[in-house]
Design a protein around this motif. Sequence first.
Motif, short mmCIF file in Angstrom:
data_model
loop_
_atom_site.label_atom_id
_atom_site.label_comp_id
_atom_site.label_asym_id
_atom_site.label_seq_id
_atom_site.Cartn_x
_atom_site.Cartn_y
_atom_site.Cartn_z
N GLU A 156 0.80 -1.23 0.00
CA GLU A 156 0.00 0.00 0.00
C GLU A 156 0.83 1.27 0.00
OE1 GLU A 156 0.16 -1.55 4.29
OE2 GLU A 156 -0.16 -2.39 2.30
N ASN A 157 2.13 1.18 0.28
CA ASN A 157 2.97 2.38 0.30
C ASN A 157 3.05 3.06 -1.06
OD1 ASN A 157 4.68 0.42 2.51
ND2 ASN A 157 3.96 2.42 3.16
N ARG A 158 2.79 2.30 -2.13
CA ARG A 158 2.81 2.93 -3.45
C ARG A 158 1.69 3.95 -3.60
NH1 ARG A 158 3.41 -0.25 -7.89
NH2 ARG A 158 2.29 1.22 -9.19
N PHE A 159 0.70 3.93 -2.71
CA PHE A 159 -0.40 4.89 -2.76
C PHE A 159 -0.19 6.08 -1.82
CE2 PHE A 159 -2.45 0.66 -3.47
CZ PHE A 159 -2.68 0.81 -4.82
N THR A 160 0.82 6.02 -0.96
CA THR A 160 0.94 7.03 0.08
C THR A 160 2.21 7.87 0.00
OG1 THR A 160 1.96 5.41 1.59
CG2 THR A 160 -0.43 5.64 1.69
N TYR A 161 3.21 7.42 -0.75
CA TYR A 161 4.52 8.08 -0.70
C TYR A 161 4.47 9.53 -1.18
CZ TYR A 161 5.19 7.61 -5.78
OH TYR A 161 5.07 7.72 -7.14
N GLN A 162 3.66 9.82 -2.20
CA GLN A 162 3.61 11.19 -2.74
C GLN A 162 3.05 12.18 -1.73
OE1 GLN A 162 1.42 10.01 -6.34
NE2 GLN A 162 3.01 11.01 -7.54
N ASP A 163 2.11 11.73 -0.91
CA ASP A 163 1.52 12.60 0.10
C ASP A 163 2.55 13.00 1.16
OD1 ASP A 163 -0.90 12.33 -1.19
OD2 ASP A 163 -1.60 10.70 0.11
N LYS A 164 3.64 12.26 1.23
CA LYS A 164 4.67 12.54 2.23
C LYS A 164 5.85 13.31 1.64
CE LYS A 164 3.26 8.47 4.81
NZ LYS A 164 3.61 7.14 5.35
N GLY A 165 5.69 13.76 0.39
CA GLY A 165 6.74 14.56 -0.23
C GLY A 165 7.89 13.74 -0.79
N LEU A 166 7.64 12.46 -1.06
CA LEU A 166 8.69 11.59 -1.61
C LEU A 166 8.53 11.47 -3.13
CD1 LEU A 166 8.51 8.91 1.21
CD2 LEU A 166 10.31 10.62 0.89
N THR A 167 9.64 11.19 -3.80
CA THR A 167 9.69 11.21 -5.27
C THR A 167 9.97 9.83 -5.83
OG1 THR A 167 10.54 13.48 -5.25
CG2 THR A 167 10.90 12.21 -7.26
N LYS A 168 9.24 9.46 -6.89
CA LYS A 168 9.49 8.19 -7.56
C LYS A 168 10.72 8.29 -8.44
CE LYS A 168 6.95 6.91 -11.13
NZ LYS A 168 5.79 6.42 -11.92
N ILE A 169 11.64 7.36 -8.27
CA ILE A 169 12.81 7.26 -9.13
C ILE A 169 12.49 6.37 -10.33
CG2 ILE A 169 15.22 6.53 -9.30
CD1 ILE A 169 14.79 8.97 -7.50
N VAL A 170 11.93 5.19 -10.04
CA VAL A 170 11.56 4.27 -11.12
C VAL A 170 10.49 3.31 -10.62
CG1 VAL A 170 13.36 2.56 -10.56
CG2 VAL A 170 12.47 2.69 -12.89
N ASP A 171 9.57 2.96 -11.51
CA ASP A 171 8.60 1.89 -11.26
C ASP A 171 9.24 0.62 -11.82
OD1 ASP A 171 6.57 -0.03 -11.56
OD2 ASP A 171 5.03 1.50 -11.72
N LEU A 172 9.65 -0.28 -10.93
CA LEU A 172 10.37 -1.47 -11.37
C LEU A 172 9.46 -2.47 -12.06
CD1 LEU A 172 12.75 -1.85 -8.32
CD2 LEU A 172 13.43 -1.36 -10.66
N GLY A 173 8.15 -2.36 -11.82
CA GLY A 173 7.21 -3.19 -12.57
C GLY A 173 7.17 -2.77 -14.02
N ASP A 174 7.14 -1.47 -14.25
CA ASP A 174 7.17 -0.94 -15.62
C ASP A 174 8.48 -1.33 -16.31
OD1 ASP A 174 6.04 0.83 -17.73
OD2 ASP A 174 7.80 2.05 -17.29
N TYR A 175 9.57 -1.26 -15.57
CA TYR A 175 10.87 -1.68 -16.10
C TYR A 175 10.82 -3.14 -16.54
CZ TYR A 175 15.86 -2.89 -16.06
OH TYR A 175 17.10 -3.36 -16.40
N TRP A 176 10.26 -4.00 -15.69
CA TRP A 176 10.16 -5.43 -16.00
C TRP A 176 9.28 -5.67 -17.23
CZ3 TRP A 176 11.76 -10.29 -15.06
CH2 TRP A 176 10.91 -11.35 -15.36
N GLU A 177 8.15 -4.98 -17.30
CA GLU A 177 7.23 -5.18 -18.41
C GLU A 177 7.87 -4.81 -19.75
OE1 GLU A 177 3.72 -2.97 -17.32
OE2 GLU A 177 3.72 -3.93 -15.36
N LYS A 178 8.64 -3.72 -19.75
CA LYS A 178 9.32 -3.30 -20.99
C LYS A 178 10.43 -4.28 -21.36
CE LYS A 178 8.21 1.60 -20.54
NZ LYS A 178 8.67 2.92 -20.06
N LEU A 179 11.05 -4.86 -20.34
CA LEU A 179 12.15 -5.80 -20.57
C LEU A 179 11.65 -7.13 -21.12
CD1 LEU A 179 15.27 -6.27 -20.09
CD2 LEU A 179 14.61 -7.25 -17.88
#
Length: 282
Positions: A156-179
């Motif tokens: 569930e942290n993928r839904f809350t991190y932005q509210d805490k002022g944190l920044t996404k570096i990479v979505d590793l699921g998206d990385y895997w899907e493209k690979l």
Amino acid sequence: MKLTLGFSPCPNDTFIFDALIHQKIDTEGLTFEVCFDDVETLNQKAMNGVLDITKLSFHAFAYAADKYALLDAGSALGFGVGPLLISKKYTPESLIVELEKGNVDLRVGIPGKYTTANFLMGIAYPQLQNKQEMVFSEIESALLNGQIDLGLIIHENRFTYQDKGLTKIVDLGDYWEKLTGCAIPLGGIVINRSLDITVQQKVNRLIRKSVEYAFANPKSSIDFIRKHAQAMDEAVMYKHIELYVNQYSIDLGVDGRKAIDTLFNLALEKNLIPAVQKDLYV
């Protein structure tokens, strides 16, 4: 016959198993003694053969496949459901600059050595080796108070991190899907190989029925989910379920098995896991 069953208190698992353990479906003479643990604790228990049936990370399954076989029901696979690498200090661009400068000592909080999340980060950022294992729910706080530079978040942290002022570096699921073009295999339900094959097949059938019941009666499990969801907002709980429970949770099918086989083959090629000597599936 009573069997021990381990899964996490996260909404996707409580949603899947509610009908089974509360006998909202016919359990065909089986009862279940439930053990709630975070994913890395379940991984460790699986590697030691502690439980009859357990949730585990697919990465950890490589180290437990001698003791357990994978059920076709209950798994968490999907598109757009991968772990995220996040930071308070860095952006995607500034991290690239740091790594190009040779700064590979950045402190990374990970939810466990044997999580699939850690495996995926190893593929995408093999240079990041200064890892600190912690409970997944503590990673955001560790970033905010400067204990770590980067955090690998799941659930569930993928839904809350932005509210805490944190920044996404990479979505590793998206990385895997493209690979690979495959769904990302996160976690599966395995059963002890020492149990009779008829019991293994019965458990698979019952978990499938439990998932189907949950989809047909989505509000039936709400009290059970809320009880274990750590005061999570109900809207977040259902986002979590929608993300991780899908057709692959009912039955892996050809595509689900292909995704898992691709994960294991890639991990073997990169010497990230030992060779598996047994057939993965029940």
